[in-house]
Design an enzyme around this catalytic site. Sequence first.
Site, PDB file in Angstrom:
ATOM      1  N   PHE A 149       0.829  -1.201   0.000  1.00 27.07           N
ATOM      2  CA  PHE A 149       0.000   0.000   0.000  1.00 27.07           C
ATOM      3  C   PHE A 149       0.867   1.256   0.000  1.00 27.07           C
ATOM      4  O   PHE A 149       0.637   2.200   0.740  1.00 27.07           O
ATOM      5  CB  PHE A 149      -0.954  -0.013   1.198  1.00 27.07           C
ATOM      6  CG  PHE A 149      -2.172   0.851   1.024  1.00 27.07           C
ATOM      7  CD1 PHE A 149      -3.112   0.561   0.056  1.00 27.07           C
ATOM      8  CD2 PHE A 149      -2.370   1.959   1.837  1.00 27.07           C
ATOM      9  CE1 PHE A 149      -4.241   1.365  -0.110  1.00 27.07           C
ATOM     10  CE2 PHE A 149      -3.501   2.760   1.697  1.00 27.07           C
ATOM     11  CZ  PHE A 149      -4.431   2.464   0.710  1.00 27.07           C
ATOM     12  N   GLY A 150       1.914   1.234  -0.848  1.00 28.89           N
ATOM     13  CA  GLY A 150       2.716   2.431  -1.062  1.00 28.89           C
ATOM     14  C   GLY A 150       2.040   3.333  -2.082  1.00 28.89           C
ATOM     15  O   GLY A 150       0.818   3.275  -2.269  1.00 28.89           O
ATOM     16  N   ILE A 152       2.009   3.348  -5.362  1.00 28.40           N
ATOM     17  CA  ILE A 152       1.307   2.650  -6.447  1.00 28.40           C
ATOM     18  C   ILE A 152       0.052   1.977  -5.912  1.00 28.40           C
ATOM     19  O   ILE A 152      -1.034   2.100  -6.494  1.00 28.40           O
ATOM     20  CB  ILE A 152       2.231   1.616  -7.126  1.00 28.40           C
ATOM     21  CG1 ILE A 152       3.376   2.329  -7.842  1.00 28.40           C
ATOM     22  CG2 ILE A 152       1.441   0.758  -8.119  1.00 28.40           C
ATOM     23  CD1 ILE A 152       4.451   1.400  -8.387  1.00 28.40           C
ATOM     24  N   ARG A 232       7.519  -6.783  -9.510  1.00 27.95           N
ATOM     25  CA  ARG A 232       8.732  -7.505  -9.886  1.00 27.95           C
ATOM     26  C   ARG A 232       8.392  -8.994 -10.047  1.00 27.95           C
ATOM     27  O   ARG A 232       7.623  -9.557  -9.265  1.00 27.95           O
ATOM     28  CB  ARG A 232       9.834  -7.340  -8.829  1.00 27.95           C
ATOM     29  CG  ARG A 232      10.502  -5.971  -8.819  1.00 27.95           C
ATOM     30  CD  ARG A 232      11.320  -5.736 -10.070  1.00 27.95           C
ATOM     31  NE  ARG A 232      12.076  -4.490 -10.046  1.00 27.95           N
ATOM     32  CZ  ARG A 232      11.640  -3.336 -10.505  1.00 27.95           C
ATOM     33  NH1 ARG A 232      10.415  -3.238 -11.010  1.00 27.95           N
ATOM     34  NH2 ARG A 232      12.417  -2.257 -10.476  1.00 27.95           N
ATOM     35  N   GLU A 261      13.435 -11.641 -18.202  1.00 32.13           N
ATOM     36  CA  GLU A 261      12.758 -10.859 -19.241  1.00 32.13           C
ATOM     37  C   GLU A 261      13.641 -10.778 -20.477  1.00 32.13           C
ATOM     38  O   GLU A 261      14.769 -10.278 -20.376  1.00 32.13           O
ATOM     39  CB  GLU A 261      12.419  -9.453 -18.698  1.00 32.13           C
ATOM     40  CG  GLU A 261      11.442  -9.531 -17.540  1.00 32.13           C
ATOM     41  CD  GLU A 261      11.153  -8.190 -16.848  1.00 32.13           C
ATOM     42  OE1 GLU A 261      11.846  -7.189 -17.168  1.00 32.13           O
ATOM     43  OE2 GLU A 261      10.240  -8.162 -15.996  1.00 32.13           O
ATOM     44  N   HIS A 278       6.994  -5.238 -19.333  1.00 30.93           N
ATOM     45  CA  HIS A 278       7.528  -4.365 -18.276  1.00 30.93           C
ATOM     46  C   HIS A 278       7.359  -2.896 -18.676  1.00 30.93           C
ATOM     47  O   HIS A 278       8.321  -2.121 -18.701  1.00 30.93           O
ATOM     48  CB  HIS A 278       8.998  -4.682 -18.008  1.00 30.93           C
ATOM     49  CG  HIS A 278       9.450  -4.277 -16.634  1.00 30.93           C
ATOM     50  ND1 HIS A 278      10.404  -4.962 -15.927  1.00 30.93           N
ATOM     51  CD2 HIS A 278       9.074  -3.240 -15.828  1.00 30.93           C
ATOM     52  CE1 HIS A 278      10.607  -4.382 -14.756  1.00 30.93           C
ATOM     53  NE2 HIS A 278       9.802  -3.334 -14.671  1.00 30.93           N
ATOM     54  N   ILE A 279       6.118  -2.522 -18.979  1.00 34.80           N
ATOM     55  CA  ILE A 279       5.826  -1.183 -19.498  1.00 34.80           C
ATOM     56  C   ILE A 279       5.156  -0.279 -18.460  1.00 34.80           C
ATOM     57  O   ILE A 279       4.645   0.781 -18.801  1.00 34.80           O
ATOM     58  CB  ILE A 279       4.936  -1.266 -20.758  1.00 34.80           C
ATOM     59  CG1 ILE A 279       3.592  -1.943 -20.429  1.00 34.80           C
ATOM     60  CG2 ILE A 279       5.639  -1.998 -21.879  1.00 34.80           C
ATOM     61  CD1 ILE A 279       2.572  -1.858 -21.568  1.00 34.80           C
ATOM     62  N   GLY A 280       5.186  -0.694 -17.196  1.00 30.94           N
ATOM     63  CA  GLY A 280       4.480   0.066 -16.160  1.00 30.94           C
ATOM     64  C   GLY A 280       4.788   1.547 -16.145  1.00 30.94           C
ATOM     65  O   GLY A 280       3.905   2.386 -16.042  1.00 30.94           O
TER      66      GLY A 280
END
Length: 312
Positions: A149-150, A152, A232, A261, A278-280
């Site tokens: 719950f940071g 993001i 991750r 990856e 890995h396009i976050g």
Amino acid sequence: MAKVLVSLSEVFVAENKKIKEELELLGADVRSIVTKKASLLDYVHDAEVIITGVEKIDRTIMDAAPNLKYISKFGTGVDSIDLEEAAKRKITVTNTPGQNASSVADLAFGLLLSISRNLAKSNEIVKNGGWKLLMGNDVEGKRLGIIGFGEIGKKVAKRATGFDMDIVAYGNYKDEETAEKLGVHFIDLDELLATSDYVVICTNLKESTYHLINKQKLALMKKSAYLINISRGDLIDESALIQCLKENHIKGAALDVFSQEPPNLELAQLENVICSSHIGGATDECSERIGETIIENIQNYIKKQPLTHVVV
């Protein structure tokens, strides 16, 4: 004159150029390379500062860079940097926490909706000349479990309120004030996994969270549940996930990150899995925010002023 090496992937070419230009105006000697098209070992020998994206900065790199004093992470996760070794050598490490949070949260919800409504599969069918009705699931009223719950995790929760979801969270960091505003309840991990219809992994990778989601934890999840990972790859035991998905113990998984990856194709090609590469944080806006934070910190470093977001 500070010698700065910028090593970012080709997708960040615009920001790479901007960082180089801005730092040169500050009097820095800047060399810019494209990650994985040029070896860091060939360029680090005189670097005092390294700005890095996904490249692994380990003892080998540090040995090759005897003048290295500062590593600036283009992003939040610092698991690619040997922090213990950096601390031993008195090499400062900073990151850019929170700058990618909105972008990653958007992707998390995009993946959630895509896996829930079979969007990727429907797109493939239509593009191949077919036409088929695929059943999916509503999101409204379902339970969303957020692991971590940071910044993001909180932004994922905020987006979920627009879908009237029942939101629960698990993590060591508990922002009670934000949770109350968003209607989020903190519960333990086992209860979250056992009761959630959608589980989104937003926590950091560290020794204590490696394979946090393993065979035993996956066994707790509903057969109708979906697992989404935008953090991750090593937070999940992928061998256990493959078996779980093959046996349809959960309904599906949406993954932006993997242990390696490009990923294990056995996992990526499963019918009940959708993937992204890995396009976050890969948005123009996110890249610009991160770049500005890095430039400000390098400017502070050159002027011998305090740095922000110091990790070690």
